[in-house]
Design an enzyme around this catalytic site. Structure first.
Site, mmCIF file in Angstrom:
data_model
loop_
_atom_site.group_PDB
_atom_site.id
_atom_site.type_symbol
_atom_site.label_atom_id
_atom_site.label_comp_id
_atom_site.label_asym_id
_atom_site.label_seq_id
_atom_site.Cartn_x
_atom_site.Cartn_y
_atom_site.Cartn_z
ATOM 1 N N GLU A 138 0.865 -1.182 0.000
ATOM 2 C CA GLU A 138 0.000 0.000 0.000
ATOM 3 C C GLU A 138 0.901 1.231 0.000
ATOM 4 O OE1 GLU A 138 -3.081 0.128 3.035
ATOM 5 O OE2 GLU A 138 -2.851 2.300 3.243
ATOM 6 N N GLU A 143 -2.279 11.288 4.163
ATOM 7 C CA GLU A 143 -3.379 11.090 5.105
ATOM 8 C C GLU A 143 -3.339 12.243 6.096
ATOM 9 O OE1 GLU A 143 -4.239 6.642 6.136
ATOM 10 O OE2 GLU A 143 -2.061 6.885 6.014
#
Length: 345
Positions: A138, A143
């Protein structure tokens, strides 16, 4: 001693081996995916995007699977996280099944309307998820949590998550311009992933080329990935923590998305570029050498230190050199092409 030193020679190639009838390659960046959201239709381009599916993961448990939470407005993509009645609803879109790619530069220009418990993200998952998460890999380009004035940029893998290895560093925080549009990016190659915000590099995650890679799974980034844009909500026991309903809705506003890849174009024989040799941070850099050129390195007394064949166009050589001043000579079957005097800092 000479043979021992030669064994320490590290050659890092920046271009592929060139055929004998070619002398050089030029590089051009091509846009392979782009969306500026300049459209009348409220629904994101269905040729490029689909809605993210609801599931039990923390980031996906409130996904509405509706364009009420992921829509186009005034030339921007709006992804919301809100409470509708007594139900939390969040938006997310992805290129899964529409567009994926291996290696390239990803840039997303976005800003946040923040709230406690909100969790906007720009990230990537592999099209082939064999092995499950985190083994499949990933890449989190960005974020952001709650009202934080910094963002997280992270990779996930078996090496990092299951085995617990944190060297090389798998995550960093970086500051951004709060309440403004910022460009979040990665530059991904077979050798490394470079993370940045507004053109400033935050950190680089390298491919270690482990001899036991099949077991360690440090580099699952050798296959196509797709893009995900979403704005999640946390809750008790999650990374963002509790949700403050009075601060909702939270939003991620995306101005544009772009993915570019480099294309190498052969330059025909007869257009040979000038040979260049330089030294930077202890490395010898050779540009525009001919295929099968012979390179020799001498000290100032004429003693031969190294001799080897260059079969690549551009190379970077990292090797121990005992003296401050040395001579580099590069030739071909017809004789010496060029001689360079370099200083070893």
């Amino acid at each position: 001693m000479k043979n021992k030193m030669q064994l320490t020679l590290l050659i890092v190639a920046y271009c592929c081996v060139i055929p004998r009838n070619l002398h050089a390659q030029t590089v051009k960046s091509n846009i392979v995916f782009e969306d500026n959201f300049e459209q009348i239709n409220r629904i994101p381009d269905i040729e490029k995007w689909s809605l993210c599916d609801n599931n039990t993961s923390n980031w996906a448990k409130y996904l509405s699977e509706s364009n009420d939470q992921a829509f186009i407005e005034n030339g921007t993509l709006i992804i919301t996280a809100e409470k509708v009645g007594s139900v939390y609803k969040t938006g997310g879109i992805q290129t899964k099944g529409k567009f994926d790619f291996k290696c390239g530069k990803v840039e997303v220009n976005a800003k946040f309307i923040m709230a406690t418990g909100a969790w906007p993200a720009i990230w990537m998952m592999p099209t082939d998820g064999t092995g499950g998460w985190p083994t499949c890999g990933e890449i989190d380009i960005m974020e952001q949590l709650n009202h934080d004035s910094y963002i997280y940029q992270t990779i996930h893998s078996h090496y990092k998550n299951d085995l617990g290895f944190t060297n090389p560093t798998p995550t960093k925080t970086a500051y951004y311009n709060v309440n403004e549009f910022n460009t979040y990016a990665i530059d991904w190659s077979d050798e490394k992933i470079i993370f940045s915000v507004n053109g400033l590099v935050s950190f680089t995650y390298p491919n270690l080329h482990l001899t036991n890679e099949a077991t360690m799974k440090q580099w699952p980034y050798n296959k196509p990935f797709y893009l995900i844009l979403n704005c999640a909500l946390g809750g008790a026991g999650t990374w963002p923590g509790i949700i403050t309903d009075s601060e909702l809705p939270a939003r991620m506003v995306v101005d544009w998305v772009k993915v570019t890849q480099e294309e190498f174009t052969d330059v025909e024989q007869g257009t040979t570029l000038p040979l260049k040799v330089s030294m930077n941070n202890g490395k010898i850099n050779i540009l525009n050498s001919e295929n099968n050129s012979q390179m020799k390195i001498f000290n100032t007394t004429g003693q031969l230190l190294y001799s080897f064949i260059l079969n690549r166009l551009n190379c970077s050589l990292n090797l121990p050199l005992p003296d401050k001043l040395f001579i580099v000579q590069i030739g071909n079957p017809n004789g010496i092409r060029d001689t360079f005097k370099l200083f070893n800092n």
